[in-house]
Scaffold this active site. Sequence first.
Site, PDB file in Angstrom:
ATOM      1  N   THR A 176     -15.053  -3.897   3.274  1.00  0.00           N
ATOM      2  CA  THR A 176     -14.344  -2.786   3.900  1.00  0.00           C
ATOM      3  C   THR A 176     -15.184  -1.508   3.832  1.00  0.00           C
ATOM      4  O   THR A 176     -16.166  -1.420   3.096  1.00  0.00           O
ATOM      5  CB  THR A 176     -13.000  -2.538   3.200  1.00  0.00           C
ATOM      6  OG1 THR A 176     -13.253  -2.118   1.840  1.00  0.00           O
ATOM      7  CG2 THR A 176     -12.161  -3.810   3.186  1.00  0.00           C
ATOM      8  N   ASP A 191     -15.670  -1.487  -8.479  1.00  0.00           N
ATOM      9  CA  ASP A 191     -17.033  -0.982  -8.651  1.00  0.00           C
ATOM     10  C   ASP A 191     -17.107  -0.013  -9.825  1.00  0.00           C
ATOM     11  O   ASP A 191     -17.968   0.864  -9.867  1.00  0.00           O
ATOM     12  CB  ASP A 191     -17.564  -0.345  -7.364  1.00  0.00           C
ATOM     13  CG  ASP A 191     -16.636   0.702  -6.773  1.00  0.00           C
ATOM     14  OD1 ASP A 191     -15.616   1.023  -7.415  1.00  0.00           O
ATOM     15  OD2 ASP A 191     -16.929   1.211  -5.679  1.00  0.00           O
ATOM     16  N   GLU A 209       0.849  -1.181   0.000  1.00  0.00           N
ATOM     17  CA  GLU A 209       0.000   0.000   0.000  1.00  0.00           C
ATOM     18  C   GLU A 209       0.897   1.247   0.000  1.00  0.00           C
ATOM     19  O   GLU A 209       1.688   1.430   0.919  1.00  0.00           O
ATOM     20  CB  GLU A 209      -0.908   0.009   1.230  1.00  0.00           C
ATOM     21  CG  GLU A 209      -1.758   1.258   1.392  1.00  0.00           C
ATOM     22  CD  GLU A 209      -2.636   1.534   0.185  1.00  0.00           C
ATOM     23  OE1 GLU A 209      -2.504   2.634  -0.394  1.00  0.00           O
ATOM     24  OE2 GLU A 209      -3.431   0.644  -0.198  1.00  0.00           O
ATOM     25  N   ASP A 236      -7.189   1.785  -7.707  1.00  0.00           N
ATOM     26  CA  ASP A 236      -7.484   3.067  -8.341  1.00  0.00           C
ATOM     27  C   ASP A 236      -8.029   2.804  -9.737  1.00  0.00           C
ATOM     28  O   ASP A 236      -7.380   2.157 -10.554  1.00  0.00           O
ATOM     29  CB  ASP A 236      -6.223   3.914  -8.427  1.00  0.00           C
ATOM     30  CG  ASP A 236      -5.837   4.473  -7.056  1.00  0.00           C
ATOM     31  OD1 ASP A 236      -6.602   5.274  -6.516  1.00  0.00           O
ATOM     32  OD2 ASP A 236      -4.765   4.091  -6.547  1.00  0.00           O
TER      33      ASP A 236
END
Length: 243
Positions: free
Chosen positions: A223, A185, A100, A149
């Site tokens: 999450t 998504d 990350e 992203d």
Amino acid sequence: LGCCKGNAMTPGTPQDHPKRHEPLRSYGRMRGRKLSPRQAELFGTLLPEIELTVQPGVQLEPTTLVPAATSVHFEIGFGGGEHLAASARRRPDTLHIGAEPFEEGVAKLLTVIDSEQLGNIRIIPGDARPFLSALAPACLDRLVILFPDPWHKARHAKRRLIQPAFVDAARQALKPGGELRFATDWADYADHTLQILTAHPGFKWLASDSNDWTRPPPDHVTTRYETKQLGDCPPVFLQFEAV
């Protein structure tokens, strides 16, 4: 696939992108709010103990990091670390590696690791791609990429993490029978990913009906980012087997 707004997935026709010597940055900002004193302390004490780095010309064998581990899972872009930490709790026999670049996300996970003494997590606080390419062949049991992203503007699509070169590296690192999990998504990114993965001879899409991409895997952890529904379609979950 038709996951949203009538977008249809067409397996086997990935977009071509110009070859570059260095990969384009595939993630957004790296810093947000100022770290708390406790978080800043953990960056100086705990992170050096569990951080993974890449040395030029050195191949990495993750099983040597936690010899008692029976499997190795790698999550790229773990956000605040909710999914990764939950997976580490559920499977203490597995080494969980997370990458990350966002400093605040790393800080959140460090806090959880420290408070719960989770000894089966290792962190890459930056770009996952050099690490993935340096891994020994067939050393991963699972590769997880959740809501990366999206780079949803057409002119930015070349910055997406899922590209043919990345998929090549992923297949080399995964064991035969290993699993690649991807969730997004954004309908266009789901299309993009399915096209590239189904065109690769080293991966098999595991879907048999629409439930297989509209429902998460049984051990998936939802999450906070996922619940925000920031994309243009409901979450799409794609699972592939390394063959």
